[in-house]
Scaffold this active site. Structure first.
Site, PDB file in Angstrom:
ATOM      1  N   SER A  84     -36.647  -6.678  47.359  1.00  0.00           N
ATOM      2  CA  SER A  84     -35.955  -5.501  46.844  1.00  0.00           C
ATOM      3  C   SER A  84     -35.656  -5.684  45.350  1.00  0.00           C
ATOM      4  O   SER A  84     -36.580  -5.897  44.570  1.00  0.00           O
ATOM      5  CB  SER A  84     -34.693  -5.254  47.673  1.00  0.00           C
ATOM      6  OG  SER A  84     -34.207  -3.946  47.499  1.00  0.00           O
ATOM      7  N   HIS A 233     -36.480  -2.236  55.803  1.00  0.00           N
ATOM      8  CA  HIS A 233     -36.376  -2.813  54.457  1.00  0.00           C
ATOM      9  C   HIS A 233     -36.041  -4.302  54.492  1.00  0.00           C
ATOM     10  O   HIS A 233     -36.496  -5.065  53.650  1.00  0.00           O
ATOM     11  CB  HIS A 233     -35.324  -2.040  53.660  1.00  0.00           C
ATOM     12  CG  HIS A 233     -35.227  -2.434  52.226  1.00  0.00           C
ATOM     13  ND1 HIS A 233     -36.306  -2.442  51.365  1.00  0.00           N
ATOM     14  CD2 HIS A 233     -34.157  -2.848  51.483  1.00  0.00           C
ATOM     15  CE1 HIS A 233     -35.919  -2.829  50.164  1.00  0.00           C
ATOM     16  NE2 HIS A 233     -34.617  -3.084  50.211  1.00  0.00           N
TER      17      HIS A 233
END
Length: 253
Positions: A84, A233
């Protein structure tokens, strides 16, 4: 800017970089797996974990922090793994310090400026928590639940609570993270990195889609992609074996 870090294992160097609101502990499942064959240096980015706080957050500053730490530790070059926001930091290092990056692994983030503000409810919750004395994680979880529905997101944030004489405090500097949020959403910049690059995407994650393919190829012409099925994610937490197999195979190839 002094970064807190943890170093384990022996062998070729690997730098592991966490995402927003995280710390080096978040990627332990990767670090520990690689430590049997590599020297793994996991870092807390500025304003996160046990690293120093700063009023500024940008990818150029965070990348320079990593390079400075490598210089301090005598690491000439390393494989980079980032998730991320940490993936964008790793990208920025590759785009600006290519000679220091042997191979690049990007976990579920694209080299683009994101328009959607996915974290506003988290900032609202953290602002509310700052108005109260928090005595334990249960109390903090109840407070966060007023703004954040997903239990997994709350548990992720609660990992960054620490106890001091004033009660429970957040390790990350959420005030600066909120002020500098536009810089966190921004794309990494620099000259294209021609080194081997692996992009891992969670099949259920909205962070990477086909529209971003030109951006990847323009900046990372030697990149390959792999989808981790059934993962969102936080693919390394949800499907650790699949992620570790993909990373290990790539580093050995």
């Amino acid at each position: 800017m002094k970064l807190h870090y943890q170093q384990i294992g022996q062998g070729p160097d690997v730098i592991v970089i966490h995402g927003l609101f995280g710390s080096l502990e978040n990627l332990n499942v990767i670090s520990k797996h690689l430590s049997s064959d590599y020297t793994v240096t996991s870092v807390d980015l500025r304003n996160h974990g046990l690293s120093e706080h700063s009023s500024q957050m940008s990818y150029s500053l965070m990348a320079q922090d990593i390079i400075n730490l490598m210089d301090e530790l005598g690491i000439e070059h390393a494989h980079f793994i980032g998730h991320s926001m940490g993936g964008k930091v790793a990208m920025h290092c590759a785009l600006n310090f290519a000679e220091r990056v042997t191979k690049l692994v990007i976990l579920d983030i694209a080299p683009v400026t994101y328009q959607e503000r996915r974290h506003d409810n988290i900032f609202t919750a953290l602002d509310a928590s700052a108005q109260q004395v928090i005595n334990d994680r249960k109390q903090a979880d109840l407070l966060l639940a007023d703004y954040i529905d997903e239990p997994g997101v709350r548990q992720f944030l609660l990992k960054s609570l620490k106890k001091d004489e004033l009660g429970m405090q957040w390790k990350f500097n959420h005030t600066v993270l909120q002020q500098e949020y536009a810089n966190i959403l921004a794309a990494p910049t620099g000259a294209p990195y021609s080194g081997p690059t692996l992009v891992l995407k969670g099949s259920l994650s909205p962070y990477i889609d086909s529209s971003q393919r030109p951006a990847f190829l323009a900046l990372f012409p030697n990149c390959q992609a792999k989808v981790i099925q059934g993962a969102g994610h936080w693919l390394h937490a949800e499907k650790p074996s699949a992620v570790n197999i993909a990373i290990t195979g790539f580093l050995l190839s």
